[in-house]
Enzyme design. Structure first.
Site, mmCIF file in Angstrom:
data_model
loop_
_atom_site.group_PDB
_atom_site.id
_atom_site.type_symbol
_atom_site.label_atom_id
_atom_site.label_comp_id
_atom_site.label_asym_id
_atom_site.label_seq_id
_atom_site.Cartn_x
_atom_site.Cartn_y
_atom_site.Cartn_z
ATOM 1 N N LYS A 198 -29.309 2.702 -9.727
ATOM 2 C CA LYS A 198 -30.339 3.184 -10.647
ATOM 3 C C LYS A 198 -30.749 4.597 -10.247
ATOM 4 C CE LYS A 198 -34.924 1.961 -12.496
ATOM 5 N NZ LYS A 198 -36.027 0.978 -12.423
ATOM 6 N N GLU A 236 -25.014 1.645 -2.397
ATOM 7 C CA GLU A 236 -26.011 0.757 -3.008
ATOM 8 C C GLU A 236 -25.359 -0.531 -3.519
ATOM 9 O OE1 GLU A 236 -29.188 0.843 -3.192
ATOM 10 O OE2 GLU A 236 -29.787 2.897 -2.710
ATOM 11 N N LYS A 251 -27.528 2.293 -14.219
ATOM 12 C CA LYS A 251 -28.558 2.805 -15.128
ATOM 13 C C LYS A 251 -28.883 4.251 -14.764
ATOM 14 C CE LYS A 251 -33.345 1.846 -16.551
ATOM 15 N NZ LYS A 251 -34.560 1.052 -16.289
ATOM 16 N N SER A 277 -33.609 4.178 -22.716
ATOM 17 C CA SER A 277 -34.471 4.590 -23.825
ATOM 18 C C SER A 277 -34.199 6.001 -24.323
ATOM 19 C CB SER A 277 -35.940 4.469 -23.402
ATOM 20 O OG SER A 277 -36.204 5.277 -22.264
#
Length: 330
Positions: A198, A236, A251, A277
């Site tokens: 992320k 990660e 993301k 978004s």
């Protein structure tokens, strides 16, 4: 001209039927996960100004939304809670309350449609008065002290009936803490869909309008990843796999398709692209202005995520895409 030697690649593009026959990547409605924002109160359906067509819904309006989702053939949703400001506190206790927004919505969705896969976003940021994803001391985000609260959140969501827990906080060790918490509570079979990769992205702006979760000070760059980094994604992802993750989310998606491919080439777990978004809002704004063919752009973009290696896609376009895919089959 008779002596020319070359390949005739166009033979496999010569008709719609042949193109479909040799198509390498296929987008299906089963690939789509639809995000839903649950707000406290009654008879509320607030359109998010920066995300046309996406709403904050009170619990009494969730039934109609789920009826539409099911009718379109979408098989999974991810739930986010949007509490009022006066209900927030420094610990984000609304995230792990038995009657928290995500918990209530989960119970209702599973009552209405038991076969629907409910994914619960497990984070504190929507519920904390400071807007950060962990506990705060001064201007420092506390890592280890936040893990117990994240585990409590996951357990409360599992108790409410969530099928999958999706922790999005990016604290070190969050998957290990949540896996241990779920296992100790008897939820060994509940999978974790980790926001493993992320980035600290500028594409999240409209989501912070939707979830009323912008940080009240500073930013999230000390726990979300630097957009310039590639190798960090491997570190990660490897950590989350070792700690017990069952899915890995990358993301955002649109500017990180290389990372989606890298992760897919490296791991054996399902990879999820989060079409965030800002990506949604840019396409919507261009479509509203008549600058693009929205259907063509969206389906091309979502197919691109799958081609890059995504097995599943979290997208605000899920309902529209599912309708377009259904119409194409008919």
């Amino acid at each position: 001209m008779k002596d020319l030697q070359f390949n005739r690649h166009r033979r496999l593009r010569s008709s719609a039927g042949i193109r479909a026959m040799v198509r390498e990547t296929v987008l299906q409605k089963e690939d789509l996960i639809y995000p839903i924002f649950i707000i406290d109160g009654e008879n509320i359906k607030n359109e998010i100004s920066s995300m046309p067509g996406i709403y904050q819904l009170s619990m009494d309006n969730l039934r109609a939304e789920m009826d539409e989702v099911v009718e379109l053939g979408i098989k999974s949703v991810i739930l986010f809670g949007v509490p009022f400001e006066h209900d927030k506190d420094e610990q984000g206790s609304g995230a792990f309350h038995h009657n928290g927004l995500v918990q209530q919505a989960t119970r209702l969705v599973k009552e209405l449609y038991p076969e629907m896969i409910v994914i619960a976003d497990a984070c504190l940021c929507e519920y904390t008065s400071h807007g950060h994803c962990g506990l705060v001391e001064g201007d420092k985000i506390l890592n280890d002290a936040s893990l117990d609260l994240l585990a409590k959140t996951a357990v409360s969501q599992a108790e409410a009936g969530a099928d999958i827990i999706a922790p999005s906080n990016m604290m070190d060790g969050f998957v290990a803490a949540i896996r241990a918490g779920l296992d100790e509570a008897g939820f060994e079979d509940i999978p974790i869909m980790s926001y493993a990769v992320k980035y600290a992205s500028a594409f999240y702006g409209p989501f912070r309008d939707a979830a009323n979760g912008a940080p009240q000070f500073g930013d999230r760059k000390t726990y979300q990843m630097d957009p310039a980094n590639r190798m960090e994604a491997f570190r990660e992802a490897e950590s989350d796999i070792a700690e017990g993750a069952d899915f890995l989310i990358v993301k955002p998606a649109l500017s990180y398709m290389d990372i989606i491919r890298d992760v897919k080439n490296t791991v054996k777990l399902p990879v999820v692209a989060y079409n965030v978004s800002g990506e949604y809002s840019m396409v919507k704004a261009a479509a509203i202005n008549g600058w693009i063919d929205e259907k063509a752009i969206v389906l091309e973009m979502l197919t691109g995520f799958k081609r890059a290696g995504a097995d599943l896609i979290i997208t605000y376009f899920a309902k529209e895409a599912a309708a377009w895919l259904r119409d194409e089959k008919n």
